[in-house]
Design a protein around this motif. Sequence first.
Motif, short mmCIF file in Angstrom:
data_model
loop_
_atom_site.label_atom_id
_atom_site.label_comp_id
_atom_site.label_asym_id
_atom_site.label_seq_id
_atom_site.Cartn_x
_atom_site.Cartn_y
_atom_site.Cartn_z
N GLU A 118 50.58 16.12 -25.43
CA GLU A 118 49.89 15.01 -26.10
C GLU A 118 48.95 14.30 -25.14
O GLU A 118 47.82 13.98 -25.48
CB GLU A 118 50.90 14.00 -26.66
N SER A 136 50.89 9.74 -35.56
CA SER A 136 51.63 10.56 -34.60
C SER A 136 52.77 9.77 -33.97
O SER A 136 53.89 10.30 -33.82
CB SER A 136 50.69 11.07 -33.50
N TYR A 183 56.63 10.90 -34.36
CA TYR A 183 57.44 11.18 -33.17
C TYR A 183 58.61 10.21 -33.06
O TYR A 183 59.72 10.60 -32.67
CB TYR A 183 56.59 11.10 -31.89
N THR A 213 51.62 8.73 -27.47
CA THR A 213 50.68 8.46 -28.57
C THR A 213 50.55 6.96 -28.80
O THR A 213 49.48 6.50 -29.20
CB THR A 213 51.11 9.19 -29.85
#
Length: 171
Positions: free
Chosen positions: A75, A106, A110, A158
């Motif tokens: 990421e 995201s 996650y 993120t």
Amino acid sequence: MTQREFPMNRLERIEDGALALLAVLGAVATLALMMHVAIDITLRNLANYPIPATFEVVTNYYMVSLAFIPLAWVEKSGGMVQVEILEGFLSPRMKRISDRMVSLISTLVYAVLAWVTLQVALRNAATGSYLMANSVRVLTWPAYWIPPVGFGLAALTTFIRLVSPTKDPRV
């Protein structure tokens, strides 16, 4: 330095330290996998004595580690698959908004995955889950902690990209 930058710098230092630790763990897992399998094959062919439960250890520990440990690093480096069909038609402002929306989604995904896998890890740790392979007891509950750590650090990565869009690797 503004007040907003101070917490971000701290979060970024935590992220960088965690990613460095995960890089080391990933390297150790890769080397351990190669050594374990090489020794197992050597012993199997030369002495007809394979290492018990090699398949179970490889599938429950090494492969899980290699799948989930690098998530945050991928990421951060911008290595995830990106489909940018409409991005060429967007203004710079709309691109920033789009990037923030993707980072928000995201982060939420996650975080939910980290939470769900954490619950699974807690249940398996409480019951002491294991499996039997050729009369060898292989503890599997420790491996259940790998996905929540991987997902949690990916969520942190993120999130940092969401609140500090200048840290986008594509910029």
